[in-house]
Enzyme design. Sequence first.
Site, PDB file in Angstrom:
ATOM      1  N   TYR A  58       0.864  -1.187   0.000  1.00 17.95           N
ATOM      2  CA  TYR A  58       0.000   0.000   0.000  1.00 17.95           C
ATOM      3  C   TYR A  58       0.894   1.229   0.000  1.00 17.95           C
ATOM      4  O   TYR A  58       1.503   1.559   1.018  1.00 17.95           O
ATOM      5  CB  TYR A  58      -0.918  -0.040   1.224  1.00 17.95           C
ATOM      6  CG  TYR A  58      -1.894   1.120   1.369  1.00 17.95           C
ATOM      7  CD1 TYR A  58      -2.141   2.023   0.317  1.00 17.95           C
ATOM      8  CD2 TYR A  58      -2.582   1.313   2.561  1.00 17.95           C
ATOM      9  CE1 TYR A  58      -3.029   3.066   0.468  1.00 17.95           C
ATOM     10  CE2 TYR A  58      -3.474   2.358   2.721  1.00 17.95           C
ATOM     11  CZ  TYR A  58      -3.691   3.234   1.681  1.00 17.95           C
ATOM     12  OH  TYR A  58      -4.569   4.281   1.824  1.00 17.95           O
ATOM     13  N   LYS A  77      -1.499  -1.298  -4.029  1.00 17.79           N
ATOM     14  CA  LYS A  77      -2.465  -0.209  -4.109  1.00 17.79           C
ATOM     15  C   LYS A  77      -1.668   1.080  -4.224  1.00 17.79           C
ATOM     16  O   LYS A  77      -0.950   1.466  -3.293  1.00 17.79           O
ATOM     17  CB  LYS A  77      -3.354  -0.170  -2.870  1.00 17.79           C
ATOM     18  CG  LYS A  77      -4.329   1.009  -2.854  1.00 17.79           C
ATOM     19  CD  LYS A  77      -5.093   1.103  -1.535  1.00 17.79           C
ATOM     20  CE  LYS A  77      -5.972   2.348  -1.499  1.00 17.79           C
ATOM     21  NZ  LYS A  77      -6.674   2.501  -0.194  1.00 17.79           N
TER      22      LYS A  77
END
EC number: 4.3.3.7
Length: 306
Positions: free
Chosen positions: A142, A171
């Site tokens: 992330y 992400k």
Amino acid sequence: MKWRSDPSRIRGSIAPVITPFAADGTLDLASLRGLVRWQLASGAHGVSIGGSTGEPSAQSAAERIAAIRAVAAEVDDAVPFLPGTGSAKLDETLEITAAAREAGADAALVITPYYARPTQEALYRWFATVAGEFPDLPIVLYNVPSRTAVDVAPETVARLFRDCDNVVGVKETTKDFEHFSRVLHLCGRDLMVWSGIELLGLPLLALGGAGFISAVSNLAPWAVARMYEAWEAGDHETARELHYGLHPLVDLLFVETNPAPAKWVLAREGRIASDHVRPPLIPLTDEARPRVDALLAQGAALLEKS
């Protein structure tokens, strides 16, 4: 956890659900379960919790684990479940990731450690350590430099993807769209890439991205999911119409710090019991409410179907 063995099937609109709190600031699991049911009924392709929209840094590890268990039970394998499990501390990251695995998560979303500003070598070792501790659990990096003050370079993503069998995706929450392209160019499209920037979700699909983990799903879950489905079906005009139609609702999210505006809207709609956000955030101010109402009116057509 039926997607854990084949994370390549985790695609589309993954809803990063807010974490509701009661008016006294305690964790509101009843409202959280209700939000998850709404996401499922609205066609979300997956559910996440504990990303930036979920205020994880304002919660204890025990609270985050309780929320993960509640969401896992509510999702009940209907769609993929990707909880955020990272923190600024390695021991806490490992503790929450272990709990997510036991709860049945399909993958763990692990944020870059914030505040410390580690080097790329340090980031590599951090993520490699987490991946090595849970070889049977897919790990999604992330990257959110606006929140963490450090950017995971495309070369570091590629190195982790090459060296760690269970690092399956990232992400990317950066407005540098060139970064998305470089990550996919270095890693190939076997790497799953989701956009965490609302207005880059649709463009990422053109590069071969897996979908989006978009905070606007908290307001218009049907529209965000339908945008992905339209693109995949080749109905690019409908996808673009939804993308532009979501603009006001995206702007609404950031009138003040996310998730305060979304919580105010959801509380007023009766979807959560309170708009409480934990310090250092504050609830939506009186001065901001007219702007939120105006943007809500502009995006009303997409709300009606959600």
